[in-house]
Design a protein around this motif. Structure first.
Motif, PDB file in Angstrom:
ATOM      1  N   GLY B  82      37.062  36.489  39.672  1.00 48.47           N
ATOM      2  CA  GLY B  82      38.162  36.581  40.516  1.00 48.47           C
ATOM      3  C   GLY B  82      37.415  37.005  41.882  1.00 48.47           C
ATOM      4  O   GLY B  82      37.904  35.991  42.727  1.00 48.47           O
ATOM      5  N   MET B  83      36.382  37.771  41.694  1.00 48.32           N
ATOM      6  CA  MET B  83      35.570  38.335  42.834  1.00 48.32           C
ATOM      7  C   MET B  83      35.439  37.142  43.838  1.00 48.32           C
ATOM      8  O   MET B  83      34.677  37.104  45.056  1.00 48.32           O
ATOM      9  CB  MET B  83      34.753  39.573  43.173  1.00 48.32           C
ATOM     10  N   ASP B 179      46.915  36.711  45.638  1.00 52.51           N
ATOM     11  CA  ASP B 179      46.268  37.013  44.862  1.00 52.51           C
ATOM     12  C   ASP B 179      47.663  36.524  43.495  1.00 52.51           C
ATOM     13  O   ASP B 179      48.295  37.705  44.020  1.00 52.51           O
ATOM     14  CB  ASP B 179      45.329  37.273  45.055  1.00 52.51           C
ATOM     15  N   SER B 201      42.405  36.023  38.938  1.00 50.41           N
ATOM     16  CA  SER B 201      41.304  36.516  38.474  1.00 50.41           C
ATOM     17  C   SER B 201      41.585  35.717  36.625  1.00 50.41           C
ATOM     18  O   SER B 201      42.469  37.032  36.865  1.00 50.41           O
ATOM     19  CB  SER B 201      40.785  38.284  38.247  1.00 50.41           C
ATOM     20  N   SER B 203      40.419  36.373  34.441  1.00 48.98           N
ATOM     21  CA  SER B 203      39.703  36.925  33.564  1.00 48.98           C
ATOM     22  C   SER B 203      40.771  37.917  32.796  1.00 48.98           C
ATOM     23  O   SER B 203      40.832  38.416  31.840  1.00 48.98           O
ATOM     24  CB  SER B 203      38.746  38.174  33.586  1.00 48.98           C
ATOM     25  N   LYS B 204      42.443  37.947  33.778  1.00 43.55           N
ATOM     26  CA  LYS B 204      42.993  38.440  33.246  1.00 43.55           C
ATOM     27  C   LYS B 204      44.178  37.764  31.822  1.00 43.55           C
ATOM     28  O   LYS B 204      43.192  37.696  30.738  1.00 43.55           O
ATOM     29  CB  LYS B 204      43.793  38.875  34.032  1.00 43.55           C
TER      30      LYS B 204
END
Ligand SMILES: Cc1ncc(COP(=O)(O)O)c(C=O)c1O
Lengths: 71, 411
Positions: B82-83, B179, B201, B203-204
Motif C-alpha cells: 500500500g505504501m 485511500d 493497501s 494487504s488488508k
C-alpha cells in the motif's frame, strides 16, 4: 472495410465500432490500449459507440513495454 | 455484472490455452520474443506484450483488471505494498516545491511518508481535521497538487465528506486521491462520489487472509489529464488519453522506483478477492454487533465506530458506505494499563499490527504503530493511551463476544 491500423492497411471483417474492432483484431490487453482515431484519442466509454468508416486511420497504443515516456 | 460476480469473474476468464480456472502464477522475470522487431514494437507501444516483471506480468495484470472492474475505473496498477501505491501516486504527480493537502488522523505510515520522506525532497504536506471541509479549503495553496483522504481515517475513524472535498479539488483543478483500504470497493466506489484516484493497501481486506502484502492504484477516469496542472502528463494525454497518468507511472515512476508486486502475492490477492464481498458483509455485521456490545459494557469508557449512531460520522457513513460501518473500531478503557491488560487477556483475538484479516485482531496503537509520534501529535491523529484498536474478524460473533467479555472481566 479497409482501415489503416498502426500504419498497416487492414481489411476488416465486419467490425462497425471500435469495440468490435478490438475484438476482431484480438487485441490481447484491451484494458491497456489507448485508441487514436484519425488523430484523436478516444474516451474509453465511447469505444462501443464510435463507428468506423472506410479509410479510417486507427492507432492502438500500449504503455506496457517500459519505454521511456519522456523521450 | 455486480460486485459478488465481478469479484469472482471480473477480468479473468479460464486461460485460453490450458483452461486453467485460477490465474496462473507467472513466476518469471522476463518474457522472450521471437524477433527483434516484435520486442521493439512493444517498446514503441504499437504492440502489446509483457516484457519484464518490474513493469508488467500477467498475474498482477489479472488483479489489475479485476480491481478496475470493481472500482468502475479506466485502469489500475498493482504495487508491492500500500505504501508503494501511495508513493507512486505522489511521486507521479508532484515535484519539489509542491504541496499536498491531507486529512489528519490517517494511517501513521502515510503521515510519515508525506512528512518525513517526501519532506526530504521538498514536498510539503498540511494535515487538516477530516471533519472540517472548510478548513481544508482554507489550506489550499497555489502549489497544492493533490488532496489526500482516507474513506475512514485509521485509527481516528472519521469519515470525510468525499463529494464536497472532490468539488473543492476540482475547483482548484487538482485530483482527489482516496485511500479506500478500510472500505474496499464493496462499501464504496469513490468514483461515484467524485474521487479521481483510488489507492488500496490490498494487504488488508482485499487479500483478507494476512498472507500477502500489496497495494493498488485505480484511475477512476474522473480527472481530465489533458487539462490538469501536470505538464508532463498533459503532454502524454495527447497519446494516452485517459490512461495518461497510469502510462506515466507504468513507463516512468513505477518502473524506476521498482514498485512491482511478486506474481505469487498477486495470485494470493486474487484468491482473496473472490470472497471479498461476502467477507465484508460479515466483517461489518460482526463489527456492528461488537461495537454495540462494547458500548453497553460498564468497563468500556468510549467506543468509536462509524456504524454507531453516537458517532458524529454515522449519517455520512450510512450514506457513503451503503448503510455499513466497516470492520474496524476503537474503544477506550481509561488508561494504558487497562488497555494492555485487556490485550493480554484475549484468547481468540490476536495482538498484531495488521487489519482486514479474517481473524479478529487487537492492537494498542499508541505504543506500537504510533510510538514514533509525540503525545500531542498522537492526539491530533486520534490516538490515546487508553485506546484499543480492533479489526473485527469473520469468526462466529458469539465467540468474539465471549472472548471480549472474558478479557474485560479480567481487566
Ligand atoms: C489505510 C491504510 N493505507 C495504507 C496502508 C499501508 O499499506 P501496506 O502495509 O500494504 O504498505 C495501511 C496499512 O496499515 C493502511 O491501514
Amino acid at each position: 472495410m479497409k482501415l489503416s491500423i498502426n500504419g498497416k492497411e487492414v481489411e476488416t471483417n465486419g467490425s462497425q465500432t471500435v469495440t468490435e474492432l478490438l475484438k476482431e483484431q484480438k487485441v490481447k490487453w484491451p484494458d491497456m490500449v489507448s485508441v487514436e482515431l484519425n488523430g484523436t484519442i478516444l474516451k474509453r466509454e465511447t469505444f462501443a459507440s464510435t463507428k468506423l468508416t472506410e479509410g479510417d486511420k486507427v492507432e492502438f497504443l500500449y504503455f506496457m513495454g517500459g519505454g521511456c515516456v519522456t523521450n | 455484472m455486480k460486485k459478488h460476480t465481478l469479484a469472482i469473474h471480473g477480468g479473468y476468464a479460464p486461460d485460453a490455452e490450458t483452461g486453467a480456472t485460477a490465474p496462473p502464477i507467472y513466476q518469471t522475470i522476463s518474457f522472450a520474443y521471437q524477433t527483434a522487431e516484435e520486442l521493439s514494437e512493444v517498446f514503441a507501444g504499437t504492440a502489446p506484450g509483457h516484457v519484464y516483471t518490474r513493469i508488467t506480468n500477467p498475474t498482477p495484470y489479472a488483479l489489475e483488471q479485476r480491481l478496475t472492474k470493481l472500482e468502475g475505473g479506466v485502469g489500475s496498477l498493482v504495487c508491492s505494498s500500500g505504501m508503494a501505491a501511495i508513493t507512486c501516486v505522489v511521486a507521479g504527480l508532484l515535484r519539489t516545491g509542491d504541496h499536498v493537502l491531507s486529512t489528519a488522523g490517517i494511517f501513521g505510515g502515510t503521515v510519515s511518508l508525506f512528512k518525513n520522506t517526501f519532506g526530504r525532497f521538498g514536498v510539503e504536506t498540511t494535515f487538516v481535521d477530516a471533519a472540517d471541509t472548510e478548513e481544508l479549503a482554507n489550506n489550499l495553496r497555489k502549489n497544492t497538487k493533490l488532496i489526500f483522504v482516507e474513506t475512514i481515517g485509521n485509527p481516528r475513524m472519521d469519515v470525510p465528506d468525499i463529494p464536497a472535498i472532490a468539488d473543492l479539488a476540482h475547483q482548484a483543478g487538482i485530483p482527489l486521491v482516496v485511500d479506500s483500504t478500510l472500505t474496499t470497493p464493496i462499501l464504496i466506489q469513490p468514483k461515484n462520489w467524485g474521487a479521481d484516484i483510488v489507492v488500496h493497501s490490498t494487504s488488508k481486506f482485499i487479500n483478507g487472509h494476512g498472507n500477502s502484502i500489496g497495494g493498488a492504484i485505480i484511475d477512476t477516469g474522473n480527472f481530465s489529464w489533458s487539462d490538469g496542472p501536470f505538464e508532463d502528463i498533459r503532454e502524454l494525454a495527447k497519446k494516452a488519453g485517459q490512461l495518461a497518468f497510469l502510462a506515466q507511472l507504468r513507463n516512468l515512476i513505477y518502473r524506476d522506483l521498482g514498485c512491482c508486486p511478486a506474481p505469487f502475492n498477486s495470485f494470493l490477492t486474487l484468491t482473496g478477492l473472490e470472497t471479498l464481498p461476502g467477507r465484508m458483509d460479515r466483517h461489518c455485521a460482526n463489527a456492528q454487533q461488537l461495537a454495540e456490545f462494547l458500548q453497553k459494557h460498564p468497563k468500556v469508557c468510549w467506543v468509536n465506530y462509524p456504524g454507531l449512531p453516537s458517532s458524529p460520522f454515522y449519517a455520512r457513513a450510512q450514506k457513503l458506505f451503503d448503510g455499513r460501518g466497516g470492520g474496524l473500531l476503537t474503544f477506550g478503557l481509561g488508561n494504558r494499563n487497562a488497555a494492555f491488560g485487556f490485550i493480554n487477556a484475549t484468547k481468540l483475538a490476536q495482538n498484531m499490527t495488521n487489519l482486514g484479516d479474517a481473524k479478529t485482531l487487537v492492537l494498542h496503537p499508541a505504543s506500537t504503530i504510533f510510538h514514533e509520534f509525540g503525545l500531542d501529535e498522537q492526539k491530533s491523529m486520534g490516538v490515546s493511551e487508553d485506546m484499543v484498536r480492533v479489526s473485527v474478524g469473520i469468526e462466529d460473533f458469539d465467540d468474539i463476544r465471549d472472548d471480549f467479555a472474558q478479557a474485560l472481566a479480567q481487566t
